[in-house]
Design a protein around this motif. Sequence first.
Motif, PDB file in Angstrom:
ATOM      1  N   GLY A  96       0.781  -1.219   0.000  1.00 33.34           N
ATOM      2  CA  GLY A  96       0.000   0.000   0.000  1.00 33.34           C
ATOM      3  C   GLY A  96       0.819   1.278   0.000  1.00 33.34           C
ATOM      4  N   ALA A  97       2.133   1.158  -0.039  1.00 36.00           N
ATOM      5  CA  ALA A  97       3.014   2.331  -0.117  1.00 36.00           C
ATOM      6  C   ALA A  97       3.577   2.423  -1.538  1.00 36.00           C
ATOM      7  CB  ALA A  97       4.125   2.230   0.920  1.00 36.00           C
ATOM      8  N   ASP A  98       4.615   3.192  -1.717  1.00 34.25           N
ATOM      9  CA  ASP A  98       5.269   3.287  -3.022  1.00 34.25           C
ATOM     10  C   ASP A  98       6.724   3.676  -2.812  1.00 34.25           C
ATOM     11  OD1 ASP A  98       5.349   6.065  -2.603  1.00 34.25           O
ATOM     12  OD2 ASP A  98       3.586   6.443  -3.845  1.00 34.25           O
ATOM     13  N   GLU A  99       7.400   4.009  -3.905  1.00 32.41           N
ATOM     14  CA  GLU A  99       8.833   4.283  -3.832  1.00 32.41           C
ATOM     15  C   GLU A  99       9.170   5.504  -2.980  1.00 32.41           C
ATOM     16  OE1 GLU A  99       7.288   6.346  -7.578  1.00 32.41           O
ATOM     17  OE2 GLU A  99       6.898   4.510  -6.440  1.00 32.41           O
ATOM     18  N   HIS A 100       8.187   6.353  -2.704  1.00 36.67           N
ATOM     19  CA  HIS A 100       8.432   7.550  -1.895  1.00 36.67           C
ATOM     20  C   HIS A 100       8.439   7.241  -0.397  1.00 36.67           C
ATOM     21  CE1 HIS A 100       7.954  10.299  -5.347  1.00 36.67           C
ATOM     22  NE2 HIS A 100       7.015   9.456  -5.743  1.00 36.67           N
ATOM     23  N   ASP A 101       7.904   6.115   0.010  1.00 30.54           N
ATOM     24  CA  ASP A 101       7.657   5.838   1.419  1.00 30.54           C
ATOM     25  C   ASP A 101       8.939   5.728   2.238  1.00 30.54           C
ATOM     26  OD1 ASP A 101       5.759   5.166   3.568  1.00 30.54           O
ATOM     27  OD2 ASP A 101       6.737   3.215   3.510  1.00 30.54           O
ATOM     28  N   LEU A 102       9.876   4.902   1.812  1.00 27.44           N
ATOM     29  CA  LEU A 102      11.109   4.692   2.566  1.00 27.44           C
ATOM     30  C   LEU A 102      12.224   5.651   2.161  1.00 27.44           C
ATOM     31  CD1 LEU A 102      11.392   0.775   2.664  1.00 27.44           C
ATOM     32  CD2 LEU A 102      10.418   2.319   4.381  1.00 27.44           C
TER      33      LEU A 102
END
Length: 223
Positions: free
Chosen positions: A34-40
């Motif tokens: 439910g996240a994407d490449e921006h999350d971490l």
Amino acid sequence: MPEALVLDADAVLWSTERSALAGRHLLLLLHGYGADEHDLYPLRGYLPDAFAVASLAAPLVPPWPAPGRSWYPIDGLDGRDPSHVTRAAEAVIAWVDAHAGDAASVGLLGFSQGAAVSLQAMRLAPQRFSFAVNLSGYVTPGDLPKDAELAERRPPVFWGRGTNDDVIPGFLVEHTTQWLPERVDLSGRVYPGLTHSVSEQELDDVRIFLDKQLEERTDAPGR
């Protein structure tokens, strides 16, 4: 046979110019469901500067109305099929071969689903990845052809999880607890009160682990 998954190379967030990767130690970030490449990607501020960082985007879109992206299904029969985790891990390996072949070494840092995929990728290609950081994740049940090679190499793995994490099923935590020490050089901590998330204390421990990996690879180039 299911079609191979392909990661979107244009969605990757890089901490450095791709052209400057040659000879650098690369750390891949694999986000959770439910996240994407921006999350971490903001975590790079907590990580050693010597690493080039690439934050990958998972290849699937969760069922509506869930936001973001996913590495594999978690609902229904598909969610219990370990082959989906393997397909996602194969996509990560293919991306590394296509876009990071000139890195001095490649490490993995994943959260939840991303952690499970990171460990699966290391199992599929023990020689390709130097270490893994498993945050609130687990080892996928089932045998893989190169598990014996992994056990012989015993790569470093950091596993951090919280006592109040009610997302990862207990049987997967128990499986991981038994599986990892027999096959990797395991370190990590269980954090009292932590839910399915990452704390600053955990990031401090991850930083110590990563500094050690850099130190060892500086002493022994090519590891």
